[in-house]
Design a protein around this motif. Structure first.
Motif, PDB file in Angstrom:
ATOM      1  N   GLN A   2     -20.269  21.873  -2.434  1.00 40.45           N
ATOM      2  CA  GLN A   2     -21.213  22.992  -2.290  1.00 40.45           C
ATOM      3  C   GLN A   2     -22.606  22.424  -2.098  1.00 40.45           C
ATOM      4  N   LEU A   3     -23.271  22.904  -1.053  1.00 43.54           N
ATOM      5  CA  LEU A   3     -24.581  22.389  -0.690  1.00 43.54           C
ATOM      6  C   LEU A   3     -25.589  23.520  -0.596  1.00 43.54           C
ATOM      7  N   GLN A   4     -26.761  23.310  -1.145  1.00 42.30           N
ATOM      8  CA  GLN A   4     -27.818  24.322  -1.142  1.00 42.30           C
ATOM      9  C   GLN A   4     -29.125  23.695  -0.713  1.00 42.30           C
ATOM     10  N   LEU A  19     -37.814  19.127   2.721  1.00 45.61           N
ATOM     11  CA  LEU A  19     -36.623  19.888   2.394  1.00 45.61           C
ATOM     12  C   LEU A  19     -35.769  19.110   1.404  1.00 45.61           C
ATOM     13  N   SER A  20     -35.070  19.857   0.573  1.00 44.60           N
ATOM     14  CA  SER A  20     -34.130  19.252  -0.375  1.00 44.60           C
ATOM     15  C   SER A  20     -32.775  19.908  -0.207  1.00 44.60           C
ATOM     16  N   CYS A  21     -31.745  19.159  -0.499  1.00 45.46           N
ATOM     17  CA  CYS A  21     -30.402  19.705  -0.475  1.00 45.46           C
ATOM     18  C   CYS A  21     -29.666  19.177  -1.690  1.00 45.46           C
ATOM     19  N   ALA A  22     -29.314  20.072  -2.582  1.00 40.57           N
ATOM     20  CA  ALA A  22     -28.609  19.702  -3.794  1.00 40.57           C
ATOM     21  C   ALA A  22     -27.113  19.912  -3.609  1.00 40.57           C
ATOM     22  N   ALA A  23     -26.361  18.935  -4.031  1.00 38.02           N
ATOM     23  CA  ALA A  23     -24.911  18.996  -3.903  1.00 38.02           C
ATOM     24  C   ALA A  23     -24.274  19.213  -5.270  1.00 38.02           C
ATOM     25  N   SER A  24     -23.373  20.177  -5.313  1.00 35.21           N
ATOM     26  CA  SER A  24     -22.665  20.452  -6.567  1.00 35.21           C
ATOM     27  C   SER A  24     -21.365  19.665  -6.582  1.00 35.21           C
ATOM     28  N   ILE A  25     -21.507  18.387  -6.853  1.00 36.28           N
ATOM     29  CA  ILE A  25     -20.349  17.511  -6.874  1.00 36.28           C
ATOM     30  C   ILE A  25     -20.693  16.276  -7.681  1.00 36.28           C
ATOM     31  N   ARG A  26     -19.734  15.787  -8.442  1.00 38.67           N
ATOM     32  CA  ARG A  26     -19.998  14.628  -9.295  1.00 38.67           C
ATOM     33  C   ARG A  26     -20.029  13.336  -8.502  1.00 38.67           C
ATOM     34  N   THR A  27     -19.266  13.301  -7.397  1.00 41.70           N
ATOM     35  CA  THR A  27     -19.161  12.054  -6.631  1.00 41.70           C
ATOM     36  C   THR A  27     -20.024  12.086  -5.383  1.00 41.70           C
ATOM     37  N   THR A 114     -32.108  26.706   4.916  1.00 41.43           N
ATOM     38  CA  THR A 114     -33.450  27.137   4.561  1.00 41.43           C
ATOM     39  C   THR A 114     -34.272  27.274   5.840  1.00 41.43           C
ATOM     40  N   GLN A 115     -35.054  28.336   5.926  1.00 39.46           N
ATOM     41  CA  GLN A 115     -35.796  28.634   7.146  1.00 39.46           C
ATOM     42  C   GLN A 115     -37.100  27.840   7.210  1.00 39.46           C
TER      43      GLN A 115
END
Length: 120
Positions: A2-4, A19-27, A114-115
């Protein structure tokens, strides 16, 4: 994965955004990461990509020398520093992950974008 993406907004020509992109993943560190953008009525366009360690990067010709991709594996986050922005950079930006390589075709469809609006 999951990426935001976040950090977009309105900026004047010549301005900067990160810009930032946070990943919901442990690896997170096992994935190559990339940034893409899509403007209204246009195809998805590759912007930049980065290897797992951050030691290798790739850029679209249109952003070379102006944009920088980097990552912080401890924070599960990839960044895109955008300088000298132009009106043609205006698009929805989003990040994507790859388990195989950093070529544009290696990446999946990506997460929520993100715009970025470049206008005076």
């Amino acid at each position: 994965v999951q990426l935001q993406a976040s950090g977009g907004g309105l900026v004047q020509p010549g301005g900067s955004l990160r810009l930032s992109c946070a990943a919901s993943i442990r690896t997170f560190s096992i994935y190559r990461m990339g940034w893409f953008r899509q403007a209204p009525g246009k195809e998805r366009e590759f912007v930049a990509s980065i290897s797992r360690s951050g030691g290798s990067t790739r850029y679209a010709d249109s952003v070379k020398g102006r944009f920088t991709i980097f990552r912080d594996n401890a924070k599960n986050t990839v960044y895109l520093q955008m300088n000298s922005l132009k009106p043609e950079d205006m698009a929805v930006y989003y990040c994507a992950a790859s388990s195989t390589g950093i070529e544009p075709s290696d990446f999946g469809s990506g997460g929520q974008g993100t715009q970025v609006t470049v206008s005076s």
